[in-house]
Design a protein around this motif. Sequence first.
Motif, PDB file in Angstrom:
ATOM      1  N   LEU A 185       0.645  12.146  -0.973  1.00  0.00           N
ATOM      2  CA  LEU A 185       1.217  10.790  -0.988  1.00  0.00           C
ATOM      3  C   LEU A 185       1.725  10.430  -2.380  1.00  0.00           C
ATOM      4  N   GLY A 186       0.950  10.793  -3.389  1.00  0.00           N
ATOM      5  CA  GLY A 186       1.353  10.514  -4.759  1.00  0.00           C
ATOM      6  C   GLY A 186       2.668  11.197  -5.081  1.00  0.00           C
ATOM      7  N   ASP A 187       2.783  12.442  -4.622  1.00  0.00           N
ATOM      8  CA  ASP A 187       3.979  13.233  -4.856  1.00  0.00           C
ATOM      9  C   ASP A 187       5.176  12.658  -4.087  1.00  0.00           C
ATOM     10  N   ALA A 188       4.952  12.319  -2.830  1.00  0.00           N
ATOM     11  CA  ALA A 188       6.033  11.770  -1.997  1.00  0.00           C
ATOM     12  C   ALA A 188       6.555  10.463  -2.591  1.00  0.00           C
ATOM     13  N   ALA A 189       5.647   9.589  -3.013  1.00  0.00           N
ATOM     14  CA  ALA A 189       6.058   8.297  -3.574  1.00  0.00           C
ATOM     15  C   ALA A 189       6.854   8.514  -4.854  1.00  0.00           C
ATOM     16  N   GLN A 190       6.424   9.475  -5.639  1.00  0.00           N
ATOM     17  CA  GLN A 190       7.132   9.774  -6.888  1.00  0.00           C
ATOM     18  C   GLN A 190       8.560  10.245  -6.635  1.00  0.00           C
ATOM     19  N   ARG A 191       8.709  11.167  -5.693  1.00  0.00           N
ATOM     20  CA  ARG A 191      10.055  11.678  -5.377  1.00  0.00           C
ATOM     21  C   ARG A 191      10.977  10.579  -4.880  1.00  0.00           C
ATOM     22  N   LEU A 192      10.408   9.609  -4.171  1.00  0.00           N
ATOM     23  CA  LEU A 192      11.225   8.519  -3.617  1.00  0.00           C
ATOM     24  C   LEU A 192      11.306   7.332  -4.566  1.00  0.00           C
ATOM     25  N   ASP A 193      10.628   7.453  -5.698  1.00  0.00           N
ATOM     26  CA  ASP A 193      10.579   6.370  -6.661  1.00  0.00           C
ATOM     27  C   ASP A 193      10.041   5.085  -6.016  1.00  0.00           C
ATOM     28  N   ARG A 194       8.963   5.248  -5.275  1.00  0.00           N
ATOM     29  CA  ARG A 194       8.333   4.103  -4.612  1.00  0.00           C
ATOM     30  C   ARG A 194       6.874   4.041  -5.035  1.00  0.00           C
ATOM     31  N   ARG A 195       6.262   2.884  -4.788  1.00  0.00           N
ATOM     32  CA  ARG A 195       4.827   2.765  -4.973  1.00  0.00           C
ATOM     33  C   ARG A 195       4.178   2.493  -3.629  1.00  0.00           C
ATOM     34  N   LEU A 196       2.997   3.049  -3.451  1.00  0.00           N
ATOM     35  CA  LEU A 196       2.287   2.881  -2.178  1.00  0.00           C
ATOM     36  C   LEU A 196       0.911   2.292  -2.428  1.00  0.00           C
ATOM     37  N   ASP A 197       0.537   1.308  -1.598  1.00  0.00           N
ATOM     38  CA  ASP A 197      -0.837   0.809  -1.627  1.00  0.00           C
ATOM     39  C   ASP A 197      -1.721   1.774  -0.837  1.00  0.00           C
ATOM     40  N   VAL A 198      -2.888   2.048  -1.377  1.00  0.00           N
ATOM     41  CA  VAL A 198      -3.788   3.003  -0.738  1.00  0.00           C
ATOM     42  C   VAL A 198      -5.133   2.350  -0.426  1.00  0.00           C
ATOM     43  N   PHE A 199      -5.556   2.506   0.826  1.00  0.00           N
ATOM     44  CA  PHE A 199      -6.901   2.134   1.252  1.00  0.00           C
ATOM     45  C   PHE A 199      -7.636   3.441   1.531  1.00  0.00           C
ATOM     46  N   VAL A 200      -8.795   3.623   0.938  1.00  0.00           N
ATOM     47  CA  VAL A 200      -9.574   4.830   1.226  1.00  0.00           C
ATOM     48  C   VAL A 200     -10.411   4.569   2.476  1.00  0.00           C
ATOM     49  N   GLN A 201     -10.228   5.435   3.473  1.00  0.00           N
ATOM     50  CA  GLN A 201     -10.976   5.253   4.726  1.00  0.00           C
ATOM     51  C   GLN A 201     -12.382   5.812   4.598  1.00  0.00           C
ATOM     52  N   VAL A 202     -13.352   4.984   4.951  1.00  0.00           N
ATOM     53  CA  VAL A 202     -14.762   5.359   4.848  1.00  0.00           C
ATOM     54  C   VAL A 202     -15.333   5.548   6.249  1.00  0.00           C
ATOM     55  N   ASN A 203     -16.137   6.569   6.394  1.00  0.00           N
ATOM     56  CA  ASN A 203     -16.805   6.837   7.661  1.00  0.00           C
ATOM     57  C   ASN A 203     -18.091   6.011   7.738  1.00  0.00           C
ATOM     58  N   LEU A 204     -18.197   5.165   8.761  1.00  0.00           N
ATOM     59  CA  LEU A 204     -19.376   4.304   8.884  1.00  0.00           C
ATOM     60  C   LEU A 204     -20.333   4.784   9.970  1.00  0.00           C
ATOM     61  N   ASP A 205     -20.132   5.997  10.475  1.00  0.00           N
ATOM     62  CA  ASP A 205     -21.051   6.519  11.499  1.00  0.00           C
ATOM     63  C   ASP A 205     -22.455   6.589  10.931  1.00  0.00           C
ATOM     64  N   GLU A 206     -23.434   6.340  11.809  1.00  0.00           N
ATOM     65  CA  GLU A 206     -24.810   6.491  11.353  1.00  0.00           C
ATOM     66  C   GLU A 206     -25.149   7.971  11.329  1.00  0.00           C
ATOM     67  N   PRO A 207     -26.035   8.381  10.396  1.00  0.00           N
ATOM     68  CA  PRO A 207     -26.376   9.794  10.298  1.00  0.00           C
ATOM     69  C   PRO A 207     -26.897  10.320  11.638  1.00  0.00           C
ATOM     70  N   GLY A 208     -26.445  11.512  12.002  1.00  0.00           N
ATOM     71  CA  GLY A 208     -26.925  12.139  13.227  1.00  0.00           C
ATOM     72  C   GLY A 208     -26.316  11.565  14.492  1.00  0.00           C
ATOM     73  N   GLN A 209     -25.332  10.717  14.329  1.00  0.00           N
ATOM     74  CA  GLN A 209     -24.708  10.108  15.507  1.00  0.00           C
ATOM     75  C   GLN A 209     -23.981  11.153  16.356  1.00  0.00           C
ATOM     76  N   GLN A 210     -24.116  11.013  17.661  1.00  0.00           N
ATOM     77  CA  GLN A 210     -23.586  12.032  18.576  1.00  0.00           C
ATOM     78  C   GLN A 210     -22.092  11.846  18.872  1.00  0.00           C
ATOM     79  N   LYS A 211     -21.672  10.600  18.925  1.00  0.00           N
ATOM     80  CA  LYS A 211     -20.298  10.315  19.356  1.00  0.00           C
ATOM     81  C   LYS A 211     -19.285  10.833  18.335  1.00  0.00           C
ATOM     82  N   ALA A 212     -18.062  11.030  18.834  1.00  0.00           N
ATOM     83  CA  ALA A 212     -16.998  11.550  17.975  1.00  0.00           C
ATOM     84  C   ALA A 212     -16.771  10.617  16.781  1.00  0.00           C
ATOM     85  N   SER A 213     -16.590  11.205  15.621  1.00  0.00           N
ATOM     86  CA  SER A 213     -16.371  10.428  14.407  1.00  0.00           C
ATOM     87  C   SER A 213     -15.018   9.736  14.443  1.00  0.00           C
TER      88      SER A 213
END
Length: 251
Positions: free
Chosen positions: A128-156
């Motif tokens: 993303l950093g590279d793509a934005a640079q080539r296009l001369d754009r800036r991008l807002d970034v949200f880091v996605q966090v996994n909130l699953d409980e440890p050992g949870q069976q369901k798909a993440s």
Amino acid sequence: MDATESDHPASRSINTERAAELVTALARVRARIADAATSVGRQLGSVTLIAVTKGFAATDLEILLGLGVTDIGESRDQEARAKLPDDIGGRSVRVHFIGQLQTNKCRSVARYASAVHSVDRPELVAALGDAAQRLDRRLDVFVQVNLDEPGQQKASRGGVAAGELTALAEQVTQHSTLNLRGVMAVAPNGGDTALAFARLNRLSVELQQQYPQAGAISAGMSGDFELAIQHGATHVRVGSALLGQRPDTFG
Ligand SMILES: *Cc1c(COP(=O)(O)O)cnc(C)c1O
């Protein structure tokens, strides 16, 4: 263009009906956001509504923009590219990319997106950093966090483990074309949603101790946006409560 077809009374009335539907749904969602914010003493302006248009027609998107929606969410590059109006960059509309993203799609996404909410690995930060640079754009970034409980069976639902959040955020800050905005999460399937959002809020507070600019929290969908707002969400991503049920192929 076939004028007789677009001027046909039937097609005109269908659009009017759909527009009326969306006017009502949008007013309802905005009122629910306002209620949730005031219930915890927050300012209305501290919550951004992202209208998630994935799976719906370009005409719906146009109706929403006409109603003053300023932020829209899409989760598939191919669909977004085909659907977004060509002049989207010239309008005061922000496109938020919220779906899982492959590195080979970053160049395309960086053309129309203002923000990417699903950043969950170092290779994606670099691409993303590279793509934005080539296009001369800036991008807002949200880091996605996994909130699953440890050992949870369901798909993440995706995202970095809480322990890796700071390291990934640090990588984002190394790119001059990327603005670290904050965290994003999807409530775990079948878990305790309130607990998960409270945890996300704590992680956000910790992150801001190192990166004060990263105060945004992207959390809450149609089923849980009020709860997310009560736990500090600054960006809610609402699809079906605005637009109705999506076709089955969409998550
Ligand atoms: C589809 C989607 C939404 C919107 O979901 P609704 O339940 O329709 O409001 C929000 N966030 C992400 C990441 C999505 O993929």
